[in-house]
Design an enzyme around this catalytic site. Structure first.
Site, PDB file in Angstrom:
ATOM      1  N   SER A 134       0.862  -1.187   0.000  1.00  0.00           N
ATOM      2  CA  SER A 134       0.000   0.000   0.000  1.00  0.00           C
ATOM      3  C   SER A 134       0.895   1.232   0.000  1.00  0.00           C
ATOM      4  CB  SER A 134      -0.856   0.007   1.262  1.00  0.00           C
ATOM      5  OG  SER A 134      -1.562   1.228   1.383  1.00  0.00           O
ATOM      6  N   TYR A 147      -1.949  -0.241  10.485  1.00  0.00           N
ATOM      7  CA  TYR A 147      -2.001  -0.619   9.065  1.00  0.00           C
ATOM      8  C   TYR A 147      -0.689  -0.250   8.378  1.00  0.00           C
ATOM      9  CZ  TYR A 147      -3.851  -0.990   4.293  1.00  0.00           C
ATOM     10  OH  TYR A 147      -4.059  -1.319   2.979  1.00  0.00           O
TER      11      TYR A 147
HETATM   12  N1  NAP Z   1      -8.682  -0.662  -1.309  1.00  0.00           N
HETATM   13  C1  NAP Z   1      -7.677   0.133  -0.958  1.00  0.00           C
HETATM   14  O1  NAP Z   1      -7.834   1.368  -0.864  1.00  0.00           O
HETATM   15  C2  NAP Z   1      -6.322  -0.444  -0.697  1.00  0.00           C
HETATM   16  C3  NAP Z   1      -5.224   0.435  -0.687  1.00  0.00           C
HETATM   17  C4  NAP Z   1      -3.952  -0.079  -0.444  1.00  0.00           C
HETATM   18  C5  NAP Z   1      -3.795  -1.440  -0.245  1.00  0.00           C
HETATM   19  N2  NAP Z   1      -4.867  -2.277  -0.247  1.00  0.00           N
HETATM   20  C6  NAP Z   1      -4.630  -3.694   0.017  1.00  0.00           C
HETATM   21  O2  NAP Z   1      -5.267  -4.488  -0.975  1.00  0.00           O
HETATM   22  C7  NAP Z   1      -5.558  -5.770  -0.427  1.00  0.00           C
HETATM   23  C8  NAP Z   1      -6.982  -6.140  -0.785  1.00  0.00           C
HETATM   24  O3  NAP Z   1      -7.867  -5.217  -0.185  1.00  0.00           O
HETATM   25  P1  NAP Z   1      -9.257  -4.792  -0.833  1.00  0.00           P
HETATM   26  O4  NAP Z   1      -9.246  -3.334  -0.949  1.00  0.00           O
HETATM   27  O5  NAP Z   1      -9.562  -5.623  -2.006  1.00  0.00           O
HETATM   28  O6  NAP Z   1     -10.233  -5.127   0.394  1.00  0.00           O
HETATM   29  P2  NAP Z   1     -11.428  -6.151   0.542  1.00  0.00           P
HETATM   30  O7  NAP Z   1     -12.414  -5.964  -0.553  1.00  0.00           O
HETATM   31  O8  NAP Z   1     -11.888  -6.008   1.952  1.00  0.00           O
HETATM   32  O9  NAP Z   1     -10.733  -7.572   0.349  1.00  0.00           O
HETATM   33  C9  NAP Z   1      -9.963  -8.175   1.353  1.00  0.00           C
HETATM   34  C10 NAP Z   1      -9.868  -9.642   1.055  1.00  0.00           C
HETATM   35  O10 NAP Z   1      -9.053 -10.259   2.059  1.00  0.00           O
HETATM   36  C11 NAP Z   1      -9.711 -11.424   2.519  1.00  0.00           C
HETATM   37  N3  NAP Z   1      -9.357 -11.698   3.906  1.00  0.00           N
HETATM   38  C12 NAP Z   1      -9.431 -10.844   4.959  1.00  0.00           C
HETATM   39  N4  NAP Z   1      -9.056 -11.457   6.086  1.00  0.00           N
HETATM   40  C13 NAP Z   1      -8.724 -12.733   5.731  1.00  0.00           C
HETATM   41  C14 NAP Z   1      -8.281 -13.860   6.455  1.00  0.00           C
HETATM   42  N5  NAP Z   1      -8.085 -13.814   7.780  1.00  0.00           N
HETATM   43  N6  NAP Z   1      -8.051 -15.019   5.791  1.00  0.00           N
HETATM   44  C15 NAP Z   1      -8.266 -15.076   4.449  1.00  0.00           C
HETATM   45  N7  NAP Z   1      -8.677 -14.045   3.711  1.00  0.00           N
HETATM   46  C16 NAP Z   1      -8.917 -12.899   4.345  1.00  0.00           C
HETATM   47  C17 NAP Z   1     -11.195 -11.098   2.373  1.00  0.00           C
HETATM   48  O11 NAP Z   1     -11.959 -12.291   2.217  1.00  0.00           O
HETATM   49  P3  NAP Z   1     -12.857 -12.981   3.357  1.00  0.00           P
HETATM   50  O12 NAP Z   1     -13.484 -11.907   4.162  1.00  0.00           O
HETATM   51  O13 NAP Z   1     -13.821 -13.804   2.547  1.00  0.00           O
HETATM   52  O14 NAP Z   1     -11.900 -13.825   4.121  1.00  0.00           O
HETATM   53  C18 NAP Z   1     -11.218 -10.332   1.060  1.00  0.00           C
HETATM   54  O15 NAP Z   1     -11.303 -11.211  -0.024  1.00  0.00           O
HETATM   55  C19 NAP Z   1      -5.289  -5.671   1.079  1.00  0.00           C
HETATM   56  O16 NAP Z   1      -4.019  -6.233   1.360  1.00  0.00           O
HETATM   57  C20 NAP Z   1      -5.244  -4.169   1.322  1.00  0.00           C
HETATM   58  O17 NAP Z   1      -4.446  -3.829   2.431  1.00  0.00           O
HETATM   59  C21 NAP Z   1      -6.130  -1.806  -0.470  1.00  0.00           C
END
Ligand code: NAP
Length: 264
Positions: A134, A147
């Site tokens: 991130s 985070y």
């Molecule tokens: N969106 C942003 O603004 C942003 C910015 C920078 C970085 N990121 C990074 O991008 C990545 C994906 O985030 P996203 O934005 O796509 O969020 P999201 O829609 O909330 O997706 C998160 C995913 O992680 C899975 N997950 C969470 N806890 C878990 C666990 N204990 N075991 C297995 N799976 C787990 C969730 O699935 P389940 O709930 O089904 O387990 C979900 O599929 C993350 O690493 C986040 O830090 C996001």
């Protein structure tokens, strides 16, 4: 290409699964906790993906996943460590418990899965690992300390792993998203205002960057690209960055950052 994507049940992981599924001959392994969401995606994508419903923070998850991948495919070309979350709060309020919980998912779960799959990735070389970090892993703001700590750590570990695995034919790269509207990181306030809407990007753009870094062999990609400037400014002008993030416009950003998933 055999590709394993964690966090494939929503957001960036789901978009990545869709992106990779478009490649001829791609075979997917979808990992997350919500089995129903993974099954629905697998049915939609077709091609009989391997669906593994696992909590990645479970100490046995890495080994179970590695065994299942070895049994079904006997090889692995791409590992996308994407699953992650953030729970906001000032350190004075949420303390070490929040820090530990966040690192458990955003750092140790990635490391555990990588450790379990590394032998197979080496056997399958040339292969690749993409860690989803991130921009919060370069620049930290108020109330997202846990985070940011997890993503700063993930970035350092990724760089070291890159150097270590290169001789084994396993390319290790990372993607650094900024504000991306997803279920866990809705960026609602930013999207509501015309002044800030433009800085919020889409999961599909991160998915494309993941493809460029993994199969494409790039070292790292910011999404959107100009976020790299924030990272450079943090190194070159730390006082300025602290001043900017300490109030004014930053007060707005800290209420709507990429570290708001988990709801608590
Ligand atoms: N969106 C942003 O603004 C942003 C910015 C920078 C970085 N990121 C990074 O991008 C990545 C994906 O985030 P996203 O934005 O796509 O969020 P999201 O829609 O909330 O997706 C998160 C995913 O992680 C899975 N997950 C969470 N806890 C878990 C666990 N204990 N075991 C297995 N799976 C787990 C969730 O699935 P389940 O709930 O089904 O387990 C979900 O599929 C993350 O690493 C986040 O830090 C996001």
């Amino acid at each position: 290409m055999i590709a394993l994507i964690t966090g494939a049940s929503s957001g960036i992981g789901e978009a990545t699964a869709r992106r990779i599924a478009r490649e001829p001959g791609a075979q997917l392994i979808l990992v997350a906790r919500r089995a129903d969401r993974l099954a629905a995606l697998a049915a939609e994508l077709g091609g009989d993906p391997l669906v593994l419903a696992e909590d990645l923070t479970d100490p046995g998850a890495g080994e179970r996943i590695a065994a299942a991948v070895r049994e079904r495919h006997g090889r692995l070309d791409l590992l996308v460590n994407n699953a992650g979350a953030g729970w906001r709060g000032a350190f004075g309020d949420v303390g070490t418990a929040n820090l530990r919980r966040t690192l458990e998912l955003n750092l140790f779960a990635q490391a555990q899965l990588t450790e379990a799959l590394l032998p197979l990735l080496r056997e399958s070389a040339p292969s690749a690992i993409v860690n989803v970090a991130s921009t919060a892993g370069r620049v930290a703001r108020a109330r997202t300390g846990s985070y940011s700590a997890s993503k700063f750590a993930l970035i350092g570990w990724t760089d070291a792993l890159h150097a270590e695995e290169k001789p084994h034919g396993v390319h290790v790269g990372m993607v650094l998203p900024g504000f991306i509207a997803t279920e866990g990181f809705p960026a609602t306030e930013l999207r509501e205002k015309a002044l800030t809407r433009w800085i919020v990007s889409k999961p599909e753009r991160v998915a494309e960057a993941i493809y460029e870094v993994g199969p494409g062999g790039r070292a790292e990609r910011y999404v959107p690209r100009p976020y790299a400037l924030a990272a450079a400014a943090r190194i070159l002008a730390p006082s300025l960055v602290r001043r900017v993030l300490g109030g004014g416009a930053a007060a707005n950003l800290t209420t709507s950052t990429g570290a708001e998933s988990g709801a608590d």
